[in-house]
Write an enzyme that holds these catalytic residues in place. Structure first.
Site, mmCIF file in Angstrom:
data_model
loop_
_atom_site.group_PDB
_atom_site.id
_atom_site.type_symbol
_atom_site.label_atom_id
_atom_site.label_comp_id
_atom_site.label_asym_id
_atom_site.label_seq_id
_atom_site.Cartn_x
_atom_site.Cartn_y
_atom_site.Cartn_z
ATOM 1 N N GLY A 64 -5.940 -107.130 -36.991
ATOM 2 C CA GLY A 64 -7.236 -106.988 -36.316
ATOM 3 C C GLY A 64 -7.692 -108.300 -35.715
ATOM 4 O O GLY A 64 -8.851 -108.690 -35.853
ATOM 5 N N ALA A 65 -6.762 -108.974 -35.021
ATOM 6 C CA ALA A 65 -7.044 -110.332 -34.536
ATOM 7 C C ALA A 65 -7.536 -110.352 -33.093
ATOM 8 O O ALA A 65 -7.678 -111.419 -32.516
ATOM 9 C CB ALA A 65 -5.789 -111.188 -34.665
ATOM 10 N N THR A 120 -10.451 -109.355 -31.998
ATOM 11 C CA THR A 120 -11.899 -109.507 -31.855
ATOM 12 C C THR A 120 -12.508 -110.004 -33.170
ATOM 13 O O THR A 120 -11.816 -110.086 -34.186
ATOM 14 C CB THR A 120 -12.534 -108.154 -31.416
ATOM 15 O OG1 THR A 120 -13.910 -108.356 -31.117
ATOM 16 C CG2 THR A 120 -12.428 -107.091 -32.498
ATOM 17 N N GLY A 121 -13.797 -110.334 -33.104
ATOM 18 C CA GLY A 121 -14.565 -110.635 -34.322
ATOM 19 C C GLY A 121 -13.973 -111.749 -35.174
ATOM 20 O O GLY A 121 -13.495 -112.768 -34.674
ATOM 21 N N ILE A 122 -14.025 -111.532 -36.483
ATOM 22 C CA ILE A 122 -13.609 -112.549 -37.455
ATOM 23 C C ILE A 122 -12.110 -112.844 -37.335
ATOM 24 O O ILE A 122 -11.673 -113.994 -37.425
ATOM 25 C CB ILE A 122 -13.958 -112.045 -38.882
ATOM 26 C CG1 ILE A 122 -15.484 -111.862 -39.012
ATOM 27 C CG2 ILE A 122 -13.436 -112.993 -39.939
ATOM 28 C CD1 ILE A 122 -15.918 -111.054 -40.230
ATOM 29 N N GLY A 123 -11.331 -111.792 -37.102
ATOM 30 C CA GLY A 123 -9.871 -111.960 -37.009
ATOM 31 C C GLY A 123 -9.469 -112.854 -35.854
ATOM 32 O O GLY A 123 -8.573 -113.698 -35.975
ATOM 33 N N SER A 130 -15.715 -107.261 -48.819
ATOM 34 C CA SER A 130 -17.125 -107.353 -48.438
ATOM 35 C C SER A 130 -18.026 -107.308 -49.665
ATOM 36 O O SER A 130 -17.671 -106.730 -50.702
ATOM 37 C CB SER A 130 -17.486 -106.173 -47.534
ATOM 38 O OG SER A 130 -18.885 -106.104 -47.350
ATOM 39 N N TYR A 163 -16.973 -96.704 -46.732
ATOM 40 C CA TYR A 163 -16.646 -98.108 -46.419
ATOM 41 C C TYR A 163 -16.699 -98.954 -47.700
ATOM 42 O O TYR A 163 -15.782 -99.728 -47.987
ATOM 43 C CB TYR A 163 -17.633 -98.643 -45.381
ATOM 44 C CG TYR A 163 -17.464 -100.112 -45.068
ATOM 45 C CD1 TYR A 163 -16.380 -100.555 -44.325
ATOM 46 C CD2 TYR A 163 -18.378 -101.061 -45.533
ATOM 47 C CE1 TYR A 163 -16.220 -101.909 -44.038
ATOM 48 C CE2 TYR A 163 -18.224 -102.408 -45.257
ATOM 49 C CZ TYR A 163 -17.136 -102.828 -44.501
ATOM 50 O OH TYR A 163 -16.975 -104.172 -44.231
HETATM 51 N N1 NDP Z 1 -19.009 -108.178 -39.727
HETATM 52 C C1 NDP Z 1 -19.473 -108.207 -40.963
HETATM 53 O O1 NDP Z 1 -20.692 -108.411 -41.186
HETATM 54 C C2 NDP Z 1 -18.576 -108.026 -42.121
HETATM 55 C C3 NDP Z 1 -17.209 -107.799 -41.954
HETATM 56 N N2 NDP Z 1 -16.422 -107.618 -43.067
HETATM 57 C C4 NDP Z 1 -14.975 -107.359 -42.900
HETATM 58 O O2 NDP Z 1 -14.419 -108.276 -42.004
HETATM 59 C C5 NDP Z 1 -13.252 -107.709 -41.399
HETATM 60 C C6 NDP Z 1 -13.264 -107.988 -39.911
HETATM 61 O O3 NDP Z 1 -14.356 -107.277 -39.356
HETATM 62 P P1 NDP Z 1 -15.170 -107.747 -38.064
HETATM 63 O O4 NDP Z 1 -14.482 -108.818 -37.355
HETATM 64 O O5 NDP Z 1 -16.561 -107.928 -38.482
HETATM 65 O O6 NDP Z 1 -15.098 -106.368 -37.237
HETATM 66 P P2 NDP Z 1 -14.575 -106.002 -35.787
HETATM 67 O O7 NDP Z 1 -14.875 -104.539 -35.635
HETATM 68 O O8 NDP Z 1 -15.093 -106.945 -34.785
HETATM 69 O O9 NDP Z 1 -12.997 -106.194 -35.922
HETATM 70 C C7 NDP Z 1 -12.218 -105.294 -36.654
HETATM 71 C C8 NDP Z 1 -10.776 -105.410 -36.221
HETATM 72 O O10 NDP Z 1 -10.027 -104.417 -36.945
HETATM 73 C C9 NDP Z 1 -9.234 -103.712 -36.018
HETATM 74 N N3 NDP Z 1 -8.861 -102.379 -36.448
HETATM 75 C C10 NDP Z 1 -9.670 -101.324 -36.699
HETATM 76 N N4 NDP Z 1 -8.935 -100.237 -36.983
HETATM 77 C C11 NDP Z 1 -7.631 -100.611 -36.933
HETATM 78 C C12 NDP Z 1 -6.406 -99.948 -37.091
HETATM 79 N N5 NDP Z 1 -6.337 -98.641 -37.353
HETATM 80 N N6 NDP Z 1 -5.262 -100.633 -36.965
HETATM 81 C C13 NDP Z 1 -5.297 -101.950 -36.658
HETATM 82 N N7 NDP Z 1 -6.426 -102.645 -36.469
HETATM 83 C C14 NDP Z 1 -7.589 -101.976 -36.593
HETATM 84 C C15 NDP Z 1 -10.082 -103.674 -34.740
HETATM 85 O O11 NDP Z 1 -9.263 -103.333 -33.627
HETATM 86 P P3 NDP Z 1 -9.929 -102.687 -32.279
HETATM 87 O O12 NDP Z 1 -10.641 -103.796 -31.596
HETATM 88 O O13 NDP Z 1 -8.748 -102.174 -31.521
HETATM 89 O O14 NDP Z 1 -10.854 -101.611 -32.742
HETATM 90 C C16 NDP Z 1 -10.564 -105.101 -34.729
HETATM 91 O O15 NDP Z 1 -9.562 -105.952 -34.236
HETATM 92 C C17 NDP Z 1 -13.250 -106.233 -41.775
HETATM 93 O O16 NDP Z 1 -12.303 -106.025 -42.803
HETATM 94 C C18 NDP Z 1 -14.667 -106.002 -42.308
HETATM 95 O O17 NDP Z 1 -14.700 -104.983 -43.273
HETATM 96 C C19 NDP Z 1 -16.938 -107.677 -44.318
HETATM 97 C C20 NDP Z 1 -18.255 -107.913 -44.521
HETATM 98 C C21 NDP Z 1 -19.192 -108.087 -43.446
HETATM 99 C C1 RET Z 2 -32.076 -106.574 -44.150
HETATM 100 C C2 RET Z 2 -31.629 -107.939 -43.718
HETATM 101 C C3 RET Z 2 -30.346 -108.176 -43.291
HETATM 102 C C4 RET Z 2 -29.394 -107.055 -43.336
HETATM 103 C C5 RET Z 2 -28.226 -107.092 -43.963
HETATM 104 C C6 RET Z 2 -27.274 -106.007 -43.957
HETATM 105 C C7 RET Z 2 -27.710 -104.634 -43.572
HETATM 106 C C8 RET Z 2 -26.013 -106.292 -44.297
HETATM 107 C C9 RET Z 2 -24.926 -105.400 -44.257
HETATM 108 C C10 RET Z 2 -23.700 -105.893 -44.455
HETATM 109 C C11 RET Z 2 -22.498 -105.142 -44.279
HETATM 110 C C12 RET Z 2 -22.526 -103.748 -43.806
HETATM 111 C C13 RET Z 2 -21.364 -105.735 -44.551
HETATM 112 C C14 RET Z 2 -20.099 -105.202 -44.228
HETATM 113 O O1 RET Z 2 -19.156 -105.318 -44.970
HETATM 114 C C15 RET Z 2 -29.923 -109.525 -42.724
HETATM 115 C C16 RET Z 2 -29.218 -109.299 -41.398
HETATM 116 C C17 RET Z 2 -28.989 -110.277 -43.643
HETATM 117 C C18 RET Z 2 -31.106 -110.426 -42.434
HETATM 118 C C19 RET Z 2 -32.105 -110.419 -43.529
HETATM 119 C C20 RET Z 2 -32.645 -109.024 -43.752
#
Ligand code: NDP
Ligand code: RET
Length: 297
Positions: free
Chosen positions: A25-26, A28-31, A154, A179
Protein backbone atom coordinates in the site's frame (compact mmCIF):
# COMPACT_ATOMS: atom_id res chain seq x y z
CA UNK A 1 -2.83 19.92 21.25
CA UNK A 2 -1.35 19.60 17.74
CA UNK A 3 2.08 18.92 19.23
CA UNK A 4 0.60 16.24 21.48
CA UNK A 5 -1.20 14.52 18.58
CA UNK A 6 1.78 14.78 16.21
CA UNK A 7 4.69 13.75 18.39
CA UNK A 8 7.16 10.98 17.61
CA UNK A 9 10.01 11.44 15.20
CA UNK A 10 12.28 8.70 13.91
CA UNK A 11 15.75 10.07 14.65
CA UNK A 12 17.67 7.03 13.41
CA UNK A 13 20.46 7.91 11.00
CA UNK A 14 20.75 4.35 9.66
CA UNK A 15 21.43 4.22 5.90
CA UNK A 16 20.24 1.31 3.78
CA UNK A 17 22.55 0.76 0.79
CA UNK A 18 22.25 -2.84 -0.41
CA UNK A 19 19.11 -3.45 1.66
CA UNK A 20 15.84 -4.65 0.16
CA UNK A 21 12.50 -3.42 1.43
CA UNK A 22 8.86 -4.21 0.57
CA UNK A 23 6.11 -1.73 1.53
CA UNK A 24 2.48 -2.74 0.91
CA UNK A 25 0.00 0.00 0.00
CA UNK A 26 2.86 2.34 -0.85
CA UNK A 27 1.08 4.41 -3.50
CA UNK A 28 -0.50 6.83 -1.04
CA UNK A 29 -0.77 7.99 2.57
CA UNK A 30 1.53 6.57 5.23
CA UNK A 31 2.93 3.85 2.96
CA UNK A 32 4.08 6.34 0.33
CA UNK A 33 5.91 8.46 2.90
CA UNK A 34 7.47 5.37 4.47
CA UNK A 35 8.69 4.13 1.08
CA UNK A 36 10.06 7.58 0.21
CA UNK A 37 12.17 7.79 3.37
CA UNK A 38 13.49 4.24 2.93
CA UNK A 39 14.43 5.09 -0.67
CA UNK A 40 16.12 8.29 0.52
CA UNK A 41 18.29 6.08 2.75
CA UNK A 42 19.44 4.05 -0.24
CA UNK A 43 17.38 0.85 -0.05
CA UNK A 44 15.92 -0.95 -3.05
CA UNK A 45 12.24 -0.37 -2.35
CA UNK A 46 9.38 -2.44 -3.75
CA UNK A 47 6.05 -0.63 -3.85
CA UNK A 48 3.60 -3.55 -3.50
CA UNK A 49 0.32 -2.07 -4.71
CA UNK A 50 -2.98 -3.14 -6.21
CA UNK A 51 -3.12 -0.23 -8.69
CA UNK A 52 0.08 -0.48 -10.70
CA UNK A 53 -0.58 2.69 -12.72
CA UNK A 54 -0.97 4.84 -9.61
CA UNK A 55 2.09 3.20 -8.09
CA UNK A 56 4.26 3.81 -11.18
CA UNK A 57 3.57 7.55 -10.91
CA UNK A 58 4.53 7.46 -7.25
CA UNK A 59 7.69 5.46 -8.00
CA UNK A 60 8.77 8.12 -10.54
CA UNK A 61 8.03 10.85 -7.98
CA UNK A 62 10.09 9.08 -5.28
CA UNK A 63 12.95 8.47 -7.74
CA UNK A 64 12.98 12.18 -8.64
CA UNK A 65 12.81 13.35 -5.03
CA UNK A 66 15.41 10.96 -3.61
CA UNK A 67 17.71 10.36 -6.57
CA UNK A 68 17.31 6.62 -5.91
CA UNK A 69 16.37 4.77 -9.12
CA UNK A 70 15.87 1.49 -7.25
CA UNK A 71 12.19 2.10 -6.55
CA UNK A 72 10.20 -0.69 -8.18
CA UNK A 73 6.49 -1.35 -8.56
CA UNK A 74 4.96 -4.79 -8.26
CA UNK A 75 1.29 -5.73 -8.42
CA UNK A 76 -0.12 -6.94 -5.08
CA UNK A 77 -3.83 -7.21 -4.39
CA UNK A 78 -4.22 -8.34 -0.80
CA UNK A 79 -7.88 -9.14 -1.49
CA UNK A 80 -6.84 -12.04 -3.71
CA UNK A 81 -4.56 -14.85 -2.52
CA UNK A 82 -3.63 -15.65 -6.16
CA UNK A 83 -2.23 -12.13 -6.51
CA UNK A 84 -0.35 -12.46 -3.20
CA UNK A 85 1.17 -15.78 -4.30
CA UNK A 86 2.09 -14.35 -7.72
CA UNK A 87 3.75 -11.33 -6.06
CA UNK A 88 5.74 -13.56 -3.69
CA UNK A 89 6.78 -15.98 -6.46
CA UNK A 90 8.16 -13.18 -8.64
CA UNK A 91 9.84 -11.46 -5.70
CA UNK A 92 11.52 -14.68 -4.54
CA UNK A 93 12.75 -15.32 -8.09
CA UNK A 94 14.22 -11.86 -8.56
CA UNK A 95 15.62 -11.00 -5.13
CA UNK A 96 18.26 -12.76 -3.02
CA UNK A 97 17.33 -10.82 0.12
CA UNK A 98 14.50 -9.16 2.00
CA UNK A 99 15.58 -7.08 4.97
CA UNK A 100 12.42 -5.12 5.83
CA UNK A 101 8.79 -6.01 5.16
CA UNK A 102 6.30 -3.25 5.99
CA UNK A 103 2.74 -4.56 6.09
CA UNK A 104 1.10 -1.17 5.74
CA UNK A 105 -1.86 -1.48 3.33
CA UNK A 106 -5.30 -1.31 4.86
CA UNK A 107 -8.98 -0.69 4.31
CA UNK A 108 -11.39 0.87 6.79
CA UNK A 109 -15.19 0.87 7.09
CA UNK A 110 -15.98 -0.74 3.72
CA UNK A 111 -19.57 -1.77 3.16
CA UNK A 112 -19.89 -5.54 3.65
CA UNK A 113 -17.92 -7.19 0.88
CA UNK A 114 -15.74 -10.20 0.31
CA UNK A 115 -12.29 -10.83 -1.11
CA UNK A 116 -11.74 -13.09 -4.13
CA UNK A 117 -11.38 -16.00 -1.69
CA UNK A 118 -14.60 -15.22 0.19
CA UNK A 119 -13.07 -13.57 3.27
CA UNK A 120 -14.76 -10.49 4.75
CA UNK A 121 -12.83 -7.51 3.31
CA UNK A 122 -11.27 -6.09 6.53
CA UNK A 123 -10.07 -9.35 8.00
CA UNK A 124 -9.21 -10.57 4.47
CA UNK A 125 -7.03 -7.62 3.40
CA UNK A 126 -5.75 -6.22 6.70
CA UNK A 127 -5.02 -9.52 8.44
CA UNK A 128 -5.20 -12.64 6.22
CA UNK A 129 -3.60 -10.98 3.18
CA UNK A 130 -0.60 -9.82 5.20
CA UNK A 131 -0.47 -13.11 7.11
CA UNK A 132 -0.11 -15.02 3.82
CA UNK A 133 2.35 -12.52 2.36
CA UNK A 134 4.57 -12.72 5.45
CA UNK A 135 4.38 -16.51 5.47
CA UNK A 136 5.48 -16.67 1.81
CA UNK A 137 8.40 -14.26 2.38
CA UNK A 138 9.53 -15.60 5.76
CA UNK A 139 12.32 -17.89 4.51
CA UNK A 140 13.79 -14.97 2.58
CA UNK A 141 13.59 -12.78 5.70
CA UNK A 142 15.35 -15.51 7.69
CA UNK A 143 18.09 -15.85 5.06
CA UNK A 144 18.56 -12.05 5.20
CA UNK A 145 18.67 -11.74 9.02
CA UNK A 146 18.92 -9.45 10.85
CA UNK A 147 15.63 -8.51 9.23
CA UNK A 148 12.32 -7.03 10.35
CA UNK A 149 8.57 -7.25 9.81
CA UNK A 150 6.58 -4.11 10.66
CA UNK A 151 2.79 -4.43 10.94
CA UNK A 152 0.77 -1.22 10.82
CA UNK A 153 -2.11 -1.70 13.25
CA UNK A 154 -4.12 0.97 15.07
CA UNK A 155 -5.32 2.34 18.37
CA UNK A 156 -8.68 1.12 17.04
CA UNK A 157 -7.64 -2.40 18.10
CA UNK A 158 -8.87 -1.47 21.60
CA UNK A 159 -12.45 -1.89 20.34
CA UNK A 160 -11.64 -5.12 18.49
CA UNK A 161 -12.54 -8.68 19.46
CA UNK A 162 -11.75 -11.94 17.69
CA UNK A 163 -15.14 -13.68 17.32
CA UNK A 164 -14.07 -17.07 15.97
CA UNK A 165 -17.72 -17.98 15.30
CA UNK A 166 -18.16 -14.85 13.16
CA UNK A 167 -14.71 -14.16 11.73
CA UNK A 168 -16.18 -13.43 8.28
CA UNK A 169 -18.93 -11.15 9.67
CA UNK A 170 -21.68 -13.37 8.30
CA UNK A 171 -23.76 -13.44 11.50
CA UNK A 172 -23.21 -9.82 12.47
CA UNK A 173 -21.42 -7.00 10.64
CA UNK A 174 -20.63 -3.43 11.51
CA UNK A 175 -18.01 -1.84 9.26
CA UNK A 176 -16.24 0.20 11.98
CA UNK A 177 -15.98 -2.78 14.29
CA UNK A 178 -14.83 -5.03 11.45
CA UNK A 179 -11.89 -2.63 11.01
CA UNK A 180 -11.14 -2.74 14.76
CA UNK A 181 -11.19 -6.58 14.77
CA UNK A 182 -8.75 -6.70 11.87
CA UNK A 183 -6.38 -4.27 13.61
CA UNK A 184 -6.51 -6.42 16.76
CA UNK A 185 -5.63 -9.38 14.53
CA UNK A 186 -2.54 -7.44 13.32
CA UNK A 187 -1.27 -7.21 16.91
CA UNK A 188 -2.06 -10.82 17.80
CA UNK A 189 -0.25 -11.92 14.62
CA UNK A 190 2.76 -9.75 15.53
CA UNK A 191 3.02 -11.28 18.99
CA UNK A 192 2.58 -14.88 17.87
CA UNK A 193 5.05 -14.49 15.01
CA UNK A 194 7.57 -12.83 17.36
CA UNK A 195 7.21 -15.73 19.86
CA UNK A 196 7.80 -18.30 17.11
CA UNK A 197 10.76 -16.43 15.61
CA UNK A 198 12.37 -15.92 19.03
CA UNK A 199 12.04 -19.62 19.82
CA UNK A 200 13.79 -20.54 16.55
CA UNK A 201 16.54 -17.89 17.03
CA UNK A 202 15.97 -16.72 13.47
CA UNK A 203 17.22 -13.12 13.73
CA UNK A 204 13.92 -11.86 12.30
CA UNK A 205 12.07 -9.44 14.58
CA UNK A 206 8.49 -8.18 14.40
CA UNK A 207 6.77 -4.99 15.56
CA UNK A 208 3.26 -3.58 15.43
CA UNK A 209 2.31 0.06 15.69
CA UNK A 210 -0.31 2.78 15.73
CA UNK A 211 0.74 5.56 13.31
CA UNK A 212 -1.42 8.24 14.97
CA UNK A 213 -4.50 9.89 13.50
CA UNK A 214 -3.31 10.72 10.00
CA UNK A 215 -4.74 12.66 7.09
CA UNK A 216 -4.98 10.04 4.32
CA UNK A 217 -7.40 8.23 2.02
CA UNK A 218 -8.25 5.71 4.74
CA UNK A 219 -11.52 7.50 5.47
CA UNK A 220 -12.72 7.18 1.85
CA UNK A 221 -15.61 4.81 2.73
CA UNK A 222 -17.16 6.92 5.50
CA UNK A 223 -18.71 10.37 5.01
CA UNK A 224 -18.72 10.88 8.79
CA UNK A 225 -15.02 10.09 9.13
CA UNK A 226 -14.19 12.30 6.14
CA UNK A 227 -16.06 15.11 7.84
CA UNK A 228 -14.24 14.55 11.18
CA UNK A 229 -10.90 14.43 9.34
CA UNK A 230 -11.77 17.69 7.53
CA UNK A 231 -12.95 19.42 10.71
CA UNK A 232 -9.82 18.45 12.64
CA UNK A 233 -7.41 18.64 9.71
CA UNK A 234 -5.38 21.29 11.56
CA UNK A 235 -4.80 18.80 14.39
CA UNK A 236 -4.19 15.45 12.77
CA UNK A 237 -0.85 14.16 11.51
CA UNK A 238 0.39 14.59 7.97
CA UNK A 239 1.30 11.31 6.20
CA UNK A 240 4.98 12.23 6.74
CA UNK A 241 4.38 12.45 10.49
CA UNK A 242 2.27 9.29 10.30
CA UNK A 243 5.18 7.36 8.77
CA UNK A 244 7.55 8.11 11.67
CA UNK A 245 6.65 5.16 13.88
CA UNK A 246 6.83 2.69 10.95
CA UNK A 247 10.28 4.10 10.16
CA UNK A 248 11.28 3.93 13.83
CA UNK A 249 10.34 0.23 13.98
CA UNK A 250 12.08 -0.51 10.68
CA UNK A 251 15.31 1.39 11.34
CA UNK A 252 16.11 1.94 15.01
CA UNK A 253 19.18 0.05 16.14
CA UNK A 254 18.96 -2.13 19.24
CA UNK A 255 15.22 -2.76 18.99
CA UNK A 256 15.63 -6.55 18.71
CA UNK A 257 14.87 -7.26 22.39
CA UNK A 258 11.49 -5.56 21.91
CA UNK A 259 10.34 -7.95 19.17
CA UNK A 260 6.58 -8.46 19.50
CA UNK A 261 6.03 -5.03 21.07
CA UNK A 262 3.53 -2.41 19.97
CA UNK A 263 4.60 1.20 19.30
CA UNK A 264 2.97 4.59 19.02
CA UNK A 265 4.71 7.96 18.58
CA UNK A 266 8.04 6.09 18.33
CA UNK A 267 7.68 4.54 21.80
CA UNK A 268 6.51 1.21 23.14
CA UNK A 269 2.90 1.50 24.15
CA UNK A 270 0.34 -0.67 25.87
CA UNK A 271 -2.21 -2.80 24.08
CA UNK A 272 -5.64 -4.03 25.14
CA UNK A 273 -6.16 -7.18 27.24
CA UNK A 274 -7.47 -9.03 24.15
CA UNK A 275 -4.27 -8.14 22.31
CA UNK A 276 -2.21 -9.76 25.08
CA UNK A 277 -4.15 -13.03 25.07
CA UNK A 278 -1.72 -15.75 23.97
CA UNK A 279 -4.46 -18.38 23.66
CA UNK A 280 -6.40 -16.21 21.22
CA UNK A 281 -3.19 -15.39 19.32
CA UNK A 282 -2.32 -19.07 18.90
CA UNK A 283 -5.86 -19.96 17.85
CA UNK A 284 -6.02 -17.07 15.37
CA UNK A 285 -2.72 -18.30 13.92
CA UNK A 286 -4.10 -21.83 13.46
CA UNK A 287 -7.43 -20.61 12.02
CA UNK A 288 -5.59 -18.26 9.63
CA UNK A 289 -3.40 -21.15 8.41
CA UNK A 290 -6.51 -23.29 7.89
CA UNK A 291 -8.31 -20.56 5.92
CA UNK A 292 -5.27 -19.95 3.72
CA UNK A 293 -4.34 -23.59 3.18
CA UNK A 294 -1.04 -23.23 5.03
CA UNK A 295 0.06 -26.36 6.95
CA UNK A 296 -0.41 -25.72 10.72
CA UNK A 297 2.78 -26.45 12.66
N1 NDP B 1 -4.86 7.22 8.71
C1 NDP B 1 -5.01 6.93 9.99
O1 NDP B 1 -5.45 7.78 10.80
C2 NDP B 1 -4.64 5.60 10.51
C3 NDP B 1 -4.14 4.60 9.68
N2 NDP B 1 -3.82 3.37 10.22
C4 NDP B 1 -3.31 2.30 9.33
O2 NDP B 1 -2.29 2.80 8.52
C5 NDP B 1 -2.20 2.01 7.32
C6 NDP B 1 -2.05 2.92 6.12
O3 NDP B 1 -3.25 3.66 6.00
P1 NDP B 1 -3.35 5.13 5.39
O4 NDP B 1 -2.11 5.51 4.71
O5 NDP B 1 -3.88 6.00 6.44
O6 NDP B 1 -4.53 4.87 4.34
P2 NDP B 1 -4.66 5.08 2.77
O7 NDP B 1 -6.07 4.69 2.45
O8 NDP B 1 -4.17 6.41 2.37
O9 NDP B 1 -3.67 3.96 2.19
C7 NDP B 1 -4.00 2.61 2.24
C8 NDP B 1 -3.18 1.85 1.22
O10 NDP B 1 -3.60 0.48 1.26
C9 NDP B 1 -3.85 0.06 -0.06
N3 NDP B 1 -4.77 -1.05 -0.17
C10 NDP B 1 -6.08 -1.09 0.18
N4 NDP B 1 -6.61 -2.27 -0.17
C11 NDP B 1 -5.62 -3.01 -0.74
C12 NDP B 1 -5.55 -4.28 -1.33
N5 NDP B 1 -6.62 -5.07 -1.44
N6 NDP B 1 -4.38 -4.71 -1.82
C13 NDP B 1 -3.29 -3.91 -1.77
N7 NDP B 1 -3.29 -2.68 -1.24
C14 NDP B 1 -4.45 -2.22 -0.74
C15 NDP B 1 -4.39 1.31 -0.76
O11 NDP B 1 -4.32 1.15 -2.18
P3 NDP B 1 -5.29 2.02 -3.16
O12 NDP B 1 -4.75 3.40 -3.16
O13 NDP B 1 -5.16 1.33 -4.48
O14 NDP B 1 -6.66 1.94 -2.58
C16 NDP B 1 -3.42 2.33 -0.22
O15 NDP B 1 -2.20 2.26 -0.92
C17 NDP B 1 -3.44 1.13 7.31
O16 NDP B 1 -3.08 -0.18 7.69
C18 NDP B 1 -4.34 1.76 8.38
O17 NDP B 1 -5.18 0.81 8.98
C19 NDP B 1 -3.97 3.12 11.54
C20 NDP B 1 -4.44 4.07 12.38
C21 NDP B 1 -4.83 5.38 11.95
C1 RET C 1 -12.73 13.55 18.25
C2 RET C 1 -11.35 14.09 17.98
C3 RET C 1 -10.51 13.50 17.07
C4 RET C 1 -10.98 12.27 16.41
C5 RET C 1 -10.31 11.13 16.40
C6 RET C 1 -10.75 9.94 15.70
C7 RET C 1 -12.17 9.81 15.27
C8 RET C 1 -9.83 8.99 15.47
C9 RET C 1 -10.04 7.82 14.72
C10 RET C 1 -8.97 7.07 14.42
C11 RET C 1 -9.01 5.95 13.54
C12 RET C 1 -10.24 5.56 12.83
C13 RET C 1 -7.90 5.27 13.37
C14 RET C 1 -7.72 4.28 12.38
O1 RET C 1 -7.09 3.28 12.60
C15 RET C 1 -9.17 14.12 16.70
C16 RET C 1 -9.08 14.20 15.18
C17 RET C 1 -8.00 13.32 17.21
C18 RET C 1 -9.03 15.54 17.21
C19 RET C 1 -9.49 15.68 18.61
C20 RET C 1 -10.95 15.30 18.74
Amino acid sequence: MRKMLSSGVCTSTVQLPGKVVVVTGANTGIGKETAKELARRGARVYLACRDVQKAELVAREIQMMTGNQQVLVRKLDLADTKSIRAFAKRFLEEEKHLHILINNAGVMMCPYSKTADGFEMHIGVNHLGHFLLTHLLLEKLKESAPSRVVNVSSLAHHLGRIHFHNLQGEKFYQSGLAYCHSKLANILFTQELARRLKASGSGVTVYSLHPGTVSSELVRHSALMRWIWWLFSFLIKTPHQGAQTSLYCALTEGLEALSGSHFSDCQVTWVSAQARNETVARRLWDVSCDLLGIPVD
